[in-house]
Design a protein around this motif. Structure first.
Motif, PDB file in Angstrom:
ATOM      1  N   GLY A 144     -24.647  -4.949   3.095  1.00  0.00           N
ATOM      2  CA  GLY A 144     -24.774  -3.926   2.445  1.00  0.00           C
ATOM      3  C   GLY A 144     -23.874  -3.425   1.485  1.00  0.00           C
ATOM      4  N   PHE A 145     -23.752  -2.140   1.122  1.00  0.00           N
ATOM      5  CA  PHE A 145     -22.820  -1.850   0.141  1.00  0.00           C
ATOM      6  C   PHE A 145     -21.219  -2.075   0.558  1.00  0.00           C
ATOM      7  CE2 PHE A 145     -25.650   0.639  -2.571  1.00  0.00           C
ATOM      8  CZ  PHE A 145     -25.251   0.020  -3.828  1.00  0.00           C
TER       9      PHE A 145
ATOM     10  N   GLY B 180     -28.291  -6.494   0.805  1.00  0.00           N
ATOM     11  CA  GLY B 180     -28.477  -5.116   0.264  1.00  0.00           C
ATOM     12  C   GLY B 180     -28.438  -3.882   1.383  1.00  0.00           C
ATOM     13  N   GLY B 181     -28.517  -4.413   2.868  1.00  0.00           N
ATOM     14  CA  GLY B 181     -28.757  -3.498   3.904  1.00  0.00           C
ATOM     15  C   GLY B 181     -29.987  -2.568   3.811  1.00  0.00           C
ATOM     16  N   ASN B 182     -29.405  -1.439   4.139  1.00  0.00           N
ATOM     17  CA  ASN B 182     -30.780  -0.315   4.044  1.00  0.00           C
ATOM     18  C   ASN B 182     -30.948   0.091   2.671  1.00  0.00           C
ATOM     19  OD1 ASN B 182     -30.893  -0.148   6.810  1.00  0.00           O
ATOM     20  ND2 ASN B 182     -29.338   1.500   7.167  1.00  0.00           N
TER      21      ASN B 182
ATOM     22  N   LYS C 133     -31.128  -5.629  -7.255  1.00  0.00           N
ATOM     23  CA  LYS C 133     -30.428  -6.232  -8.553  1.00  0.00           C
ATOM     24  C   LYS C 133     -28.796  -5.906  -8.383  1.00  0.00           C
ATOM     25  CE  LYS C 133     -33.889  -7.873 -11.027  1.00  0.00           C
ATOM     26  NZ  LYS C 133     -33.952  -9.198 -10.589  1.00  0.00           N
ATOM     27  N   ILE C 134     -28.439  -4.718  -8.139  1.00  0.00           N
ATOM     28  CA  ILE C 134     -26.846  -4.578  -8.125  1.00  0.00           C
ATOM     29  C   ILE C 134     -26.282  -5.645  -7.225  1.00  0.00           C
ATOM     30  CG2 ILE C 134     -25.132  -2.880  -7.502  1.00  0.00           C
ATOM     31  CD1 ILE C 134     -26.752  -0.637  -7.970  1.00  0.00           C
ATOM     32  N   PHE C 135     -27.024  -5.795  -6.024  1.00  0.00           N
ATOM     33  CA  PHE C 135     -26.589  -6.530  -4.827  1.00  0.00           C
ATOM     34  C   PHE C 135     -26.633  -7.959  -5.328  1.00  0.00           C
ATOM     35  CE2 PHE C 135     -28.059  -2.801  -2.536  1.00  0.00           C
ATOM     36  CZ  PHE C 135     -26.771  -2.587  -1.715  1.00  0.00           C
ATOM     37  N   GLU C 136     -27.702  -8.457  -5.902  1.00  0.00           N
ATOM     38  CA  GLU C 136     -27.731  -9.777  -6.496  1.00  0.00           C
ATOM     39  C   GLU C 136     -26.577 -10.071  -7.379  1.00  0.00           C
ATOM     40  OE1 GLU C 136     -32.522 -10.239  -6.388  1.00  0.00           O
ATOM     41  OE2 GLU C 136     -31.650 -10.491  -8.283  1.00  0.00           O
ATOM     42  N   ARG C 137     -26.381  -9.152  -8.559  1.00  0.00           N
ATOM     43  CA  ARG C 137     -24.954  -9.302  -9.225  1.00  0.00           C
ATOM     44  C   ARG C 137     -23.730  -9.424  -8.657  1.00  0.00           C
ATOM     45  NH1 ARG C 137     -28.427  -5.494 -12.726  1.00  0.00           N
ATOM     46  NH2 ARG C 137     -29.945  -6.878 -13.855  1.00  0.00           N
ATOM     47  N   MET C 138     -23.609  -8.373  -7.419  1.00  0.00           N
ATOM     48  CA  MET C 138     -22.163  -8.388  -6.870  1.00  0.00           C
ATOM     49  C   MET C 138     -22.009  -9.698  -6.448  1.00  0.00           C
ATOM     50  SD  MET C 138     -22.114  -4.879  -5.294  1.00  0.00           S
ATOM     51  CE  MET C 138     -21.460  -3.340  -6.037  1.00  0.00           C
TER      52      MET C 138
ATOM     53  N   ARG D 207     -15.187   4.229  -0.069  1.00  0.00           N
ATOM     54  CA  ARG D 207     -14.173   3.560   1.053  1.00  0.00           C
ATOM     55  C   ARG D 207     -13.959   2.030   1.104  1.00  0.00           C
ATOM     56  NH1 ARG D 207     -10.814   4.207   4.941  1.00  0.00           N
ATOM     57  NH2 ARG D 207     -11.354   3.136   6.924  1.00  0.00           N
ATOM     58  N   SER D 208     -14.984   1.266   0.675  1.00  0.00           N
ATOM     59  CA  SER D 208     -14.873  -0.310   0.412  1.00  0.00           C
ATOM     60  C   SER D 208     -13.938  -0.524  -0.672  1.00  0.00           C
ATOM     61  CB  SER D 208     -16.183  -0.965   0.233  1.00  0.00           C
ATOM     62  OG  SER D 208     -17.127  -0.422   1.019  1.00  0.00           O
ATOM     63  N   LEU D 209     -13.832   0.142  -1.585  1.00  0.00           N
ATOM     64  CA  LEU D 209     -12.879  -0.038  -2.653  1.00  0.00           C
ATOM     65  C   LEU D 209     -11.495   0.265  -2.124  1.00  0.00           C
ATOM     66  CD1 LEU D 209     -14.862   1.371  -5.976  1.00  0.00           C
ATOM     67  CD2 LEU D 209     -14.435  -1.099  -5.214  1.00  0.00           C
ATOM     68  N   GLU D 210     -11.292   1.272  -1.392  1.00  0.00           N
ATOM     69  CA  GLU D 210     -10.011   1.809  -0.827  1.00  0.00           C
ATOM     70  C   GLU D 210      -9.503   0.689   0.211  1.00  0.00           C
ATOM     71  OE1 GLU D 210     -10.745   6.440  -1.076  1.00  0.00           O
ATOM     72  OE2 GLU D 210     -10.844   5.514   0.929  1.00  0.00           O
TER      73      GLU D 210
END
Ligand code: FAD
Ligand code: FAD
Lengths: 382, 382
Positions: free
Chosen positions: B10-11, B38-40, B201-206, B372-375
């Motif tokens: 997920g994110f 991508g999770g939920n 698509k965001i998850f694919e690119r990440m 939160r993940s970035l932190e």
């Protein structure tokens, strides 16, 4: 942990994974270097909902009932007869070249004469390879053969393979026939149909089994080692005792020990066009004009109502291992000899099975690969 | 082999994987039990090209500039202001409940009076929680508060959580305001937009980075073991010395040692409808009628011209670990206490980091999870 490791998630890898999971109820790890499943058959929907075959147009056709039945477990079908036009002397004519093509290109008297002569020599519906026609002792048929050779075959082949026609393996040239009749269909197989929702859905359904673990974005070399001396395969540092099914390039598997096998690759150019349709049929070949070999319009393959359309131009080129995808094995005599060496080496590994277009270095169509994979499963895995 | 293992794509998992791969240039294995990333937030296009949010409608909105900027690396945006109507007394009215809603539902004199009183007490544009309104010492405002409470909040909450409103944590009830004004937008964040091509698509690119290996269809329990006594984590039989970032359920990670944390789940019913549009806006809530809480029509979220439309009905229910997805943490006091025990246990593992909605057992929106993940990446991984 896993009983089997499979490298590659094209039809070869996916069919075998599905069989192992469902029939044997064993655990299998599929390793795939791309970020998606399906190998060269992968497709996706663009934002207009048009299904696009990412690696070039894929038309399913087969005479193997067992292959059609097997695939029917994973998809509904839409009946589709593939038609190809070739752009010749400013006109678009059906290929394989047939009586309709003659009527479009030649003056009526010439076309009629040719058709009469052909009908005398060959049964209606026959497909005569142009190489055979070229050798006929008849001025008009020789003209026809030369015409088809020059206008349809020669330059297309040069573009496609980057070589003169004479240099090309006969397995490839034999593909170009003249048809005695008016059947415009490109294939003559008993089963011709397209998966209702595209190919990727088939792969998703094959692989979404709890016994199948799927590792994307991973080259097998990153987590497996092939010990050429000891004839062992290591997975994450430990000897892997289960069977390994490898569907990638055989030369890469053995670290190019006997040199690189030659392949032909493609530059694929996708264009979105702001009109409802771009061309009359799914594929138009351009043997003599431009640098691309053909243009595919996907809306003809998977029909959909939209104001835009998407076309794909294919520019053949030599395969550069740093950058390209090895689309077509290029098997001349030298290549076959190198391949034989790799194959012999592979046989000396106890638990290694090579299947598929790259691993067997063969010009397999989808149905061939599926048939072969089902056989390999029955004979060597089950 | 890998420097990091991440459970969940997920994110939370994807952002941290992307950072490790790009910023640290280290290798990371992402393990995901579903067959997709991508999770939920996962979405896909159906055969009409309509983007469907598989696990319920996801609207991105945030006040965190850094989150918006970060996501902009992976997507273009389409400006979109989310609007929600509630079906009340046979009419569809904007929520959060505002002056427009009053004008639709109440007789003109009553609506005017209420608006005058509200404007005297609160600044224009304010959002007053209904619990606050309910306590006002004014007959009319009390009527309004009771009306909103009874008609909009109460039954919706009972459906959504399966409990009486009184039993619900205030963090949840505080979500329902009355708005002093005519702004029909559901959110008031500075950045409100949708990813042009959807979330997947965001998850694919990440995740499509050579440093990121992605293992789908794999529950972490199948390849990892948590040694509760020795406080170690094993990966494929060997102790894993790198950091493990876990974004799944904290109670599952520790084999439900302190019992199961409660969650609320959903039955999601997707319907294809043979008309251009089904309803006026993306989401219509049904507090008092039917068993579903709301209907989402995806074409309003990602506009597309088609003759068909797709709607989603959400039926809340208790979470059954055998069958369901744990959509909403249900944090009452008892649950918080159990969670605290797990958290304390987690802290005793040297290389274990828990991030995300499930792992931290918190009501994170997408932007919260990304922030939160970035932190966590900056503070505990970098
Ligand atoms: C342009 C083009 C058009 C075609 N059109 C048709 C058609 O119309 N009809 C038809 O029947 N057939 C067609 N084919 C043939 C069809 O694509 C093949 O039959 C089929 O894809 C073969 O399946 P496969 O599994 O053997 O190979 P692939 O589909 O190539 O799958 C091999 C997989 O292994 C993976 N892999 C390779 N190396 C590694 C590695 N080192 N580590 C991890 N993974 C690896 C690859 O990424 C790939 O996913 C066409 C082929 C091409 C190139
Ligand atoms: C119905 C609904 C609507 C929502 N709407 C919005 C909205 O409009 N706007 C908004 O900002 N937020 C919304 N959210 C919240 C949003 O979904 C979350 O903020 C976000 O998904 C949290 O990301 P995550 O990575 O923490 O968790 P998830 O997205 O849940 O990802 C966790 C991942 O871990 C995987 N996993 C779990 N257990 C295991 C295991 N044992 N082994 C391997 N993998 C495992 C899961 O399969 C999943 O892919 C909504 C949530 C729901 C449920």
């Amino acid at each position: 942990m896993f009983n089997y490791i499979i490298v590659g998630s094209g039809f070869a890898g996916s069919v075998i994974a599905e069989r192992i999971a469902n029939v044997l109820n064993k655990k299998v790890l599929v390793i795939e270097k791309r970020s998606h499943i399906g190998g060269n058959c992968y497709d996706y929907r663009n934002k207009d909902g048009i299904i696009i075959h990412k690696y070039g147009p894929h038309l399913f056709h087969t005479n193997y009932k067992e292959v059609f039945d097997y695939l029917s477990n994973f998809t509904d079908w839409r009946i589709y007869y593939h038609k190809v036009l070739a752009f010749i002397d400013g006109k678009k004519v059906p290929i394989p070249f047939n009586f309709n093509s003659m009527d479009i290109l030649f003056p009526e008297i010439l076309s009629k004469k040719l058709q009469e002569k052909l009908l005398k020599k060959y049964p209606y519906g026959a497909k005569v390879p142009i190489l055979k026609l070229k050798k006929e002792n008849d001025k008009d048929l020789k003209f026809l053969a030369d015409f088809v050779y020059e206008k349809i075959f020669k330059n297309y082949t040069i573009k496609q393979w980057g070589k003169r026609p004479e240099e090309i393996d006969s397995e490839v040239t034999a593909r170009v026939p003249v048809c005695i009749g008016r059947d415009d269909r490109y294939f003559d197989d008993k089963y011709q149909a397209l998966p209702e929702e595209g190919y990727t859905k088939i792969f998703e359904r094959m692989l979404s089994h709890p016994n199948i673990k799927l590792m994307l974005n991973t080259d097998f070399k990153e987590i497996m080692k092939v010990d050429l001396k000891g004839k062992k395969i290591y997975f994450l540092g430990q000897e892997f005792k289960g069977k390994v099914i490898f569907t990638g390039m055989i030369d890469e598997l053995f670290a190019y020990k006997f040199g690189m096998l030659p392949y032909r690759s493609l530059d694929l150019h996708l264009e979105v066009i702001e009109k409802e349709y771009f061309q009359e049929v799914a594929v138009v070949n351009y043997p003599n004009d431009y640098d691309f070999t053909r243009i595919t319009e996907f809306k003809h393959i998977h029909p959909i109502k939209t104001n835009r359309t998407v076309i794909l131009k294919e520019y053949p080129k030599d395969y550069d291992p740093e950058r390209d995808i090895p689309y077509y094995p290029f098997f001349d005599k030298a290549a076959r000899e190198v391949y034989a060496k790799y194959q012999e080496l592979a046989e000396r590994f106890d638990h290694l099975i090579l299947v598929g277009r790259l691993a067997e270095y063969r010009y397999y169509d989808m149905d061939d690969v599926i048939k072969r994979s089902l056989e390999v499963f029955e004979e060597r895995i089950r």
